[in-house]
Design a protein around this motif. Structure first.
Motif, short mmCIF file in Angstrom:
data_model
loop_
_atom_site.label_atom_id
_atom_site.label_comp_id
_atom_site.label_asym_id
_atom_site.label_seq_id
_atom_site.Cartn_x
_atom_site.Cartn_y
_atom_site.Cartn_z
N VAL A 15 0.84 -1.20 0.00
CA VAL A 15 0.00 0.00 0.00
C VAL A 15 0.88 1.25 0.00
O VAL A 15 0.61 2.21 -0.73
CB VAL A 15 -0.98 -0.03 1.20
CG1 VAL A 15 -1.65 1.32 1.39
CG2 VAL A 15 -2.03 -1.12 1.00
N LYS A 16 1.96 1.24 0.81
CA LYS A 16 2.88 2.39 0.84
C LYS A 16 3.40 2.69 -0.57
O LYS A 16 3.44 3.82 -1.03
CB LYS A 16 4.09 2.05 1.72
CG LYS A 16 4.05 2.68 3.07
CD LYS A 16 5.36 2.44 3.80
CE LYS A 16 5.07 2.29 5.27
NZ LYS A 16 6.04 1.55 6.00
N ARG A 17 3.81 1.61 -1.24
CA ARG A 17 4.38 1.75 -2.59
C ARG A 17 3.31 2.30 -3.54
O ARG A 17 3.58 3.20 -4.34
CB ARG A 17 4.84 0.35 -3.02
CG ARG A 17 5.16 0.13 -4.47
CD ARG A 17 5.57 -1.34 -4.61
NE ARG A 17 5.75 -1.75 -5.98
CZ ARG A 17 4.79 -2.33 -6.71
NH1 ARG A 17 3.60 -2.53 -6.21
NH2 ARG A 17 5.05 -2.70 -7.95
N ALA A 18 2.09 1.78 -3.44
CA ALA A 18 1.02 2.23 -4.34
C ALA A 18 0.71 3.71 -4.10
O ALA A 18 0.57 4.50 -5.06
CB ALA A 18 -0.23 1.38 -4.13
N ILE A 19 0.60 4.10 -2.84
CA ILE A 19 0.24 5.49 -2.53
C ILE A 19 1.33 6.45 -3.01
O ILE A 19 1.05 7.46 -3.67
CB ILE A 19 0.04 5.66 -1.00
CG1 ILE A 19 -1.19 4.88 -0.55
CG2 ILE A 19 -0.04 7.13 -0.60
CD1 ILE A 19 -2.50 5.54 -0.87
N SER A 20 2.60 6.13 -2.70
CA SER A 20 3.64 7.10 -3.06
C SER A 20 3.76 7.20 -4.59
O SER A 20 3.91 8.30 -5.13
CB SER A 20 4.98 6.78 -2.40
OG SER A 20 5.42 5.53 -2.82
N THR A 21 3.65 6.06 -5.29
CA THR A 21 3.76 6.12 -6.77
C THR A 21 2.58 6.90 -7.36
O THR A 21 2.75 7.68 -8.31
CB THR A 21 3.80 4.70 -7.37
OG1 THR A 21 4.73 3.94 -6.66
CG2 THR A 21 4.15 4.71 -8.84
N ALA A 22 1.38 6.70 -6.79
CA ALA A 22 0.20 7.40 -7.33
C ALA A 22 0.32 8.90 -7.13
O ALA A 22 0.00 9.69 -8.03
CB ALA A 22 -1.07 6.86 -6.66
N PHE A 23 0.80 9.33 -5.96
CA PHE A 23 0.96 10.77 -5.73
C PHE A 23 2.00 11.35 -6.71
O PHE A 23 1.82 12.44 -7.24
CB PHE A 23 1.36 11.07 -4.28
CG PHE A 23 0.16 11.23 -3.37
CD1 PHE A 23 -0.69 12.32 -3.51
CD2 PHE A 23 -0.11 10.30 -2.38
CE1 PHE A 23 -1.80 12.47 -2.68
CE2 PHE A 23 -1.22 10.45 -1.55
CZ PHE A 23 -2.07 11.53 -1.69
N GLU A 24 3.09 10.61 -6.94
CA GLU A 24 4.11 11.08 -7.91
C GLU A 24 3.49 11.21 -9.30
O GLU A 24 3.70 12.19 -10.02
CB GLU A 24 5.27 10.09 -7.99
CG GLU A 24 6.31 10.25 -6.89
CD GLU A 24 7.24 9.05 -6.84
OE1 GLU A 24 7.45 8.40 -7.88
OE2 GLU A 24 7.75 8.77 -5.73
N ALA A 25 2.72 10.16 -9.69
CA ALA A 25 2.15 10.14 -11.04
C ALA A 25 1.14 11.27 -11.24
O ALA A 25 0.98 11.80 -12.35
CB ALA A 25 1.47 8.80 -11.30
N ALA A 26 0.46 11.65 -10.14
CA ALA A 26 -0.61 12.65 -10.24
C ALA A 26 -0.11 13.96 -10.86
O ALA A 26 -0.83 14.63 -11.59
CB ALA A 26 -1.18 12.93 -8.85
#
Ligand code: SF4
Length: 282
Positions: A15-26
């Motif tokens: 989940v940590k990995r998913a959240i940080s990558t999604a915020f970067e991608a945003a």
């Protein structure tokens, strides 16, 4: 009134990995997530404000848009449809879910009927079933076995957030009716660690608070584990749901949180209990 936090609680690796990558991608714009990124409405709302929009399907997206595949993964058919449409895939399938998908696919290739132990409607289970072949069967609880048809050679994988108790009960029952059984224990360590820590803590306190999305399977299971220990257990999403009467006559409060519960939600719950007279034992 003392507050004790479970040794393992809150965000897991996937989940940590998913959240940080999604915020970067945003930051790049035109980013969509196929289904809520995690089963926590408060964090999904924060992502949405950052520019990651949740969609239930990708029919309306345009070639070149970014599509996030969340940690639960998707069946292979969905991945190829998205690629054919020209979408840029950001695949955040948790590596542990990916392992369960590959195990299911290999069992299918070896000629086993694949049994997925988990919740039929959960997106992770549906993603694993997509790799498991047409005769795959989902078993949620041991009693289901009495109403299903099985082949002689069975291959088993589990939804990563299953409890060991349910998994082993089903495996033992299938052992009695099969001629050959191959089992991959695909339960993720983060799940086991959180369940073990919740069980230990529930045994030491008067009541348990379990913090996390009501739609989060792993949070719901943490609450079940605490109830199985015989402790009054409250599953809350946010601090405001707490009621002062829950704490009347209580000396020790145990707190745990699901793998999809952000720290800021957990901290706001701890703060509120302190306002009600609790003291955190860190
Ligand atoms: S609970 Fe385990 S399998 Fe699920 S996202 Fe977290 S690390 Fe991955």
């Amino acid at each position: 009134m003392k507050i004790f936090l479970a040794d393992k609680a809150g965000f897991c690796f996937g989940v940590k990995r998913a959240i940080s990558t999604a915020f970067e991608a945003a930051a790049g714009g035109n980013v969509y997530c196929l289904g809520p990124l995690i089963h926590n409405p408060q964090e999904v709302e924060r992502l949405s404000r950052a520019g990651v929009r949740t969609v239930e399907d990708f029919a309306a997206l345009k070639s070149g848009d970014y599509l996030i595949i969340r940690s639960h993964g998707v069946p292979p058919r969905v991945l190829s449809q998205a690629r054919d449409k020209g979408l840029n895939i950001i695949d955040l399938t948790c590596p542990f879910v990916g392992k369960a998908q590959r195990d299911a696919e290999n069992l299918k290739k070896e000629g086993y009927q694949v049994i997925v132990i988990g919740e039929k409607k959960h997106p992770e289970v549906q993603s694993i079933v997509g790799y498991a072949g047409d005769n795959a069967v989902v078993v949620e609880k041991a009693d289901d076995i009495d109403h299903l048809q099985f082949h002689n050679r069975l291959g088993i994988v589990a939804q990563t957030t299953q409890s060991y108790g349910n998994f082993s009960e089903i495996v033992l029952k299938l052992l009695r009716i099969s001629k050959e059984l191959k089992v991959f224990n695909t339960i993720c360590n983060s799940t086991k660690e959180r369940q073990d820590a919740a069980r230990v803590l529930a045994g030491q306190v008067d009541i348990m608070l379990v913090v996390g999305g009501r739609n989060s399977a792993n949070t719901g299971r943490l609450a079940s584990v605490c109830r199985q220990e015989g402790k009054p257990t409250y599953h809350i999403e946010v601090a405001d749901e707490m009621q002062a009467e829950w704490f009347k006559g209580v000396e020790k409060i145990g707190v745990t949180a699901g793998a999809s519960t952000p720290d800021w939600v957990l901290e706001s719950v701890l703060k509120k209990i302190q306002e009600l007279g609790g003291k955190v034992d860190r």
